[in-house]
Design an enzyme around this catalytic site. Structure first.
Site, PDB file in Angstrom:
ATOM      1  N   CYS A  85      26.463   8.690  -6.275  1.00  0.00           N
ATOM      2  CA  CYS A  85      26.934   9.922  -5.629  1.00  0.00           C
ATOM      3  C   CYS A  85      26.462  11.048  -6.527  1.00  0.00           C
ATOM      4  CB  CYS A  85      28.461   9.905  -5.536  1.00  0.00           C
ATOM      5  SG  CYS A  85      29.192  11.510  -5.116  1.00  0.00           S
TER       6      CYS A  85
ATOM      7  N   CYS B 213      22.543  14.167  -1.218  1.00  0.00           N
ATOM      8  CA  CYS B 213      23.853  13.526  -1.082  1.00  0.00           C
ATOM      9  C   CYS B 213      23.633  12.100  -0.583  1.00  0.00           C
ATOM     10  CB  CYS B 213      24.669  14.318  -0.062  1.00  0.00           C
ATOM     11  SG  CYS B 213      26.246  13.573   0.374  1.00  0.00           S
TER      12      CYS B 213
END
Ligand code: DGL
Length: 261
Positions: free
Chosen positions: A180, A69
């Protein structure tokens, strides 16, 4: 065992790359679905989650920890490394460096969560690796949540994506950095928009190569995968085939379990 975690489903794109690169490794994936999305939350909150999850996965016996992440890496990978100095930890950062190096127009765009977009870490990455290249940083609120809902193919959402990306392409950006991990699953929408004008830059395979270099004994196991989530673990079963990762479901051992972190 190699443990991989994200706020939700996005890190499954990184898990898939790791599963391909390390077929014998035992893998554990943890989705912090009780707290997704991270990208709109304060840095202190994200750091608290990352530290708690890191602690949990270390107690489960992981030999390599992957923060799948960008938002969590930006907020807390340094603190995690300080807390567990002996443990190899791999983070995910937007591919500014490869995008800047490959750009012909000398203009690239980074699509990211709000937290990553405004982070000092991204600013540093740009300063260090994109000299002479104009970097358009585009926060994309709500995108990760749409991926979580497994509705990325929704017509209204596709139009919203186009409205955000078209100005970047019109400005001459020839690389769209997927900053992302959730956005890997938007490639079917983004790639046709970018076709002939820009290439998508996803670092999942580079992260997997880094895991291969650092895994040591954690690379050897029976190739099984355990799925964990902090809320609605059963959704992971549904998500894998819905995101085109049905082959990973076959590798999964038992039902996804609730992680109390
Ligand atoms: N997948 C995450 C990232 O790479 C964060 C998405 C979110 O929870 O906002 O940034």
């Amino acid at each position: 065992m190699i443990a991989i975690f994200d706020s939700g489903l996005g890190g499954l794109s990184v898990l898939a790359a790791i599963a391909r690169a390390l077929p014998r490794a035992d893998l554990a994936y943890l989705a912090d679905t009780a707290h997704v999305p991270y990208g709109s939350k304060p840095e202190g909150f994200i750091r608290g989650r990352v530290m708690a999850i890191g602690e949990h996965l270390v107690n489960e016996g992981c030999g390599l920890l992957v923060v799948a992440c960008n938002t969590a890496t930006v907020a807390a990978v340094r603190a995690l490394r300080e807390r567990f100095p002996q443990l190899p930890i791999v983070g995910v950062e937007p591919g500014v460096k490869p995008a800047a190096a490959a750009s012909r127009t000398k203009r690239i765009a980074v699509l990211a969560t709000e937290a990553t977009a405004k982070s000092e870490r991204l600013a540093t990455l740009i300063r260090e690796h994109a000299a002479g290249v104009e970097v358009l940083v585009e926060p994309c609120p709500g995108w990760a949540t749409r991926v979580e809902a497994l509705h990325a193919d929704d017509r209204g959402f596709a139009a919203e994506i186009a409205a955000r990306v078209e100005p970047l392409l019109a400005a001459g950006a020839d690389r769209l950095v997927l900053g992302c991990t959730h956005y890997s699953f938007l490639a079917p929408v983004l790639a046709p928009l970018a076709a002939g004008r820009a290439e998508l830059v996803d670092v999942a395979d580079a992260v997997a190569r880094q895991c291969l270099r650092l895994a040591g004994g954690a690379a050897e196991g029976s190739g099984r995968l355990q799925l964990h989530a902090t809320a609605q673990p059963e959704r992971l079963r549904v998500a894998l085939p819905a995101l085109g990762l049905g082959w990973l479901a076959e590798r999964a051992h038992g039902q996804p379990v609730l992680a109390r972190v």
